[in-house]
Design an enzyme around this catalytic site. Sequence first.
Site, PDB file in Angstrom:
ATOM      1  N   GLN A   1       4.785   9.403   6.959  1.00 13.25           N
ATOM      2  CA  GLN A   1       3.879  10.241   6.162  1.00 13.25           C
ATOM      3  C   GLN A   1       4.313  11.700   6.238  1.00 13.25           C
ATOM      4  O   GLN A   1       4.347  12.408   5.222  1.00 13.25           O
ATOM      5  CB  GLN A   1       2.449  10.089   6.668  1.00 13.25           C
TER       6      GLN A   1
ATOM      7  N   ARG B   1      -8.530  12.775  11.836  1.00  6.29           N
ATOM      8  CA  ARG B   1      -7.103  12.493  12.089  1.00  6.29           C
ATOM      9  C   ARG B   1      -6.272  13.780  11.991  1.00  6.29           C
ATOM     10  O   ARG B   1      -6.578  14.658  11.190  1.00  6.29           O
ATOM     11  CB  ARG B   1      -6.608  11.417  11.110  1.00  6.29           C
TER      12      ARG B   1
ATOM     13  N   ASP C   1       1.701  -0.703  11.967  1.00  4.01           N
ATOM     14  CA  ASP C   1       0.465  -1.228  11.363  1.00  4.01           C
ATOM     15  C   ASP C   1       0.196  -2.683  11.761  1.00  4.01           C
ATOM     16  O   ASP C   1      -0.904  -3.191  11.561  1.00  4.01           O
ATOM     17  CB  ASP C   1       0.529  -1.121   9.837  1.00  4.01           C
TER      18      ASP C   1
ATOM     19  N   SER D   1       7.038   9.738  11.941  1.00  2.45           N
ATOM     20  CA  SER D   1       6.008   9.455  10.936  1.00  2.45           C
ATOM     21  C   SER D   1       6.582   9.525   9.527  1.00  2.45           C
ATOM     22  O   SER D   1       7.101  10.560   9.106  1.00  2.45           O
ATOM     23  CB  SER D   1       4.866  10.477  11.077  1.00  2.45           C
TER      24      SER D   1
ATOM     25  N   LYS E   1      -4.729   6.412  14.378  1.00  2.82           N
ATOM     26  CA  LYS E   1      -4.809   5.665  13.110  1.00  2.82           C
ATOM     27  C   LYS E   1      -6.278   5.648  12.653  1.00  2.82           C
ATOM     28  O   LYS E   1      -7.082   6.425  13.123  1.00  2.82           O
ATOM     29  CB  LYS E   1      -4.235   4.262  13.296  1.00  2.82           C
TER      30      LYS E   1
ATOM     31  N   LYS F   1       0.835  -1.211   0.000  1.00  2.00           N
ATOM     32  CA  LYS F   1       0.000   0.000   0.000  1.00  2.00           C
ATOM     33  C   LYS F   1       0.867   1.258   0.000  1.00  2.00           C
ATOM     34  O   LYS F   1       0.646   2.167  -0.803  1.00  2.00           O
ATOM     35  CB  LYS F   1      -0.923  -0.035   1.230  1.00  2.00           C
ATOM     36  N   SER F   2       1.842   1.319   0.900  1.00  2.33           N
ATOM     37  CA  SER F   2       2.690   2.524   0.981  1.00  2.33           C
ATOM     38  C   SER F   2       3.366   2.802  -0.357  1.00  2.33           C
ATOM     39  O   SER F   2       3.418   3.943  -0.822  1.00  2.33           O
ATOM     40  CB  SER F   2       3.785   2.327   2.034  1.00  2.33           C
TER      41      SER F   2
HETATM   42  C1  S3P Z   1       2.570   4.947   6.098  1.00  2.00           C
HETATM   43  C2  S3P Z   1       3.152   5.284   7.287  1.00  2.00           C
HETATM   44  C3  S3P Z   1       2.585   4.929   8.597  1.00  2.00           C
HETATM   45  C4  S3P Z   1       1.568   3.806   8.498  1.00  2.00           C
HETATM   46  C5  S3P Z   1       0.618   3.988   7.344  1.00  2.00           C
HETATM   47  C6  S3P Z   1       1.369   4.101   6.035  1.00  2.00           C
HETATM   48  C7  S3P Z   1       3.185   5.423   4.850  1.00  2.00           C
HETATM   49  O1  S3P Z   1       1.974   6.081   9.147  1.00  2.00           O
HETATM   50  O2  S3P Z   1       0.847   3.689   9.702  1.00  2.00           O
HETATM   51  O3  S3P Z   1      -0.281   2.897   7.262  1.00  2.00           O
HETATM   52  O4  S3P Z   1       2.841   4.901   3.768  1.00  2.00           O
HETATM   53  O5  S3P Z   1       4.038   6.317   4.913  1.00  2.00           O
HETATM   54  P1  S3P Z   1       2.861   7.166   9.943  1.00  2.00           P
HETATM   55  O6  S3P Z   1       4.079   7.372   9.156  1.00  2.00           O
HETATM   56  O7  S3P Z   1       2.069   8.421  10.055  1.00  2.00           O
HETATM   57  O8  S3P Z   1       3.124   6.538  11.274  1.00  2.00           O
END
Ligand code: S3P
Length: 455
Positions: free
Chosen positions: A176, A128, A322, A174, A349, A22-23
């Site tokens: 993200q 969120r 996750d 994070s 989350k 997914k990422s």
């Molecule tokens: C992700 C980072 C994680 C994870 C999310 C996907 C990403 O979140 O929980 O499902 O793709 O960068 P955080 O980086 O905010 O912890």
Amino acid sequence: MSVFKVKAIQSLQAEFSVPGDKSMSHRAAMIAGISNGDCLIRNFLPSEDCLNTLKAMGALGVSYTILEELEGFGPTVIRISGRKMKLLKSPMPIDCGNSGTGMRLLAGLLAAQPFDTELFGDESLSSRPMGRIINPLAQMGAEIHARGEKAGCAPLVIRGKELQPITYEMPVASAQVKSAILLAGMFCEGKTTVIQPAETRDHTERMLAAFGVRTEREGNAITLHGGQCPDARDFRVPGDISSAAFWIVAAAALQGSRLLIQDVGLNESRNAIISVMVRMGAKISDRVHNQEDGEPIGNIEICGRGLTGTVIRPEEVPNLIDEIPVIAVAAALAEGKTVIRNAKELRVKETDRITTVVKNLRLMGAEVEEFDDGMEIIGGKPLHGAVLQSYGDHRIAMAFAIAGLFAEGETIIENTDCVNTSYPGFEKHLSAIMKEKTDPQAYVLKTIKHEKAWD
Ligand code: S3P
């Protein structure tokens, strides 16, 4: 509204692969979309989250052609034509659905585009925290308004501006947030540096490198030199280790099982689930067989020998954030105590995953104590079937389907459509495992080859 009805299994002997990561699928759609030409993305994850990101890129002027689809879900092989960093104004607000990754990374990508964009999401995403990306992007000169009912939450209105590079020390670990800043940094002149309090998944850095965009790493600080446009190239997305994690736990908890998961991503910033399950007693071998496109891909073989409790180390938490719901299930099935602390991020989350995990574990008869930043589980008490809520959270639905495989009587999980946000085909794999199928064909998700534009 669909439900899972789960019953206990006696044996698990299987070989299969899980859908794309997914990422990486989010990032592939975005980075290919701003590259300087045509990119073929293989094994894209056709989950609702990633399809929303792909559609978002389409709304921002990126054209793409679908070459293969997973039947009933969506595209897995796509040709994306990059727009050389210049996106177009979307004619309408962009729906990010349930996805924090989609919204936060798109915000970084859009912060320097010379137009306004509105990003919105579902009820969960609208609650969120977005301040974590708004603050650093504002320091770079972006104008982002959080228009949600809840302060600091989506919908976001992003008014593109000329950006300045920054050095930013992230208050939370994070990926993200790191990725949003790095993507925005691509549109600045000069060096943007993000300092992480702990290592987080590094898919953005690796994918940018694969597309010819240089970043440098010094300890937990990542620096990106602005003004580089990604070079068009093809990219194969490995299987998602976070999806594989459900079956890794199922196999690890069952004496005498043998499970082979093929072609899964084995990036070291994502594979702590393996070391934790080994520590808990599973016999696991993971072998990288392919390093192309900058991401290690390999097979994981799990032989179940029963589990004992463990302590999750603080530095492991971002690596397996996750996977904590299913690790909590493993802990309930293990002998002895498991301690999960330093994981307050779970509270922001898709649901508050400390509360939702604790509630469901207790309903199945597990002994668990809740803390502000985690939980302590005394494992080994037999689990019994129960009627459980998913709370609309894909990982809660799937983690408790695994718990149901070990419970006495039937476990019913309500509201399970949400699994399609990350794992299309989970239900087919669950049903094959419940029927104790050993034939690999029972696990194959059907693909359709054809060429068509997105409709
Ligand atoms: C992700 C980072 C994680 C994870 C999310 C996907 C990403 O979140 O929980 O499902 O793709 O960068 P955080 O980086 O905010 O912890």
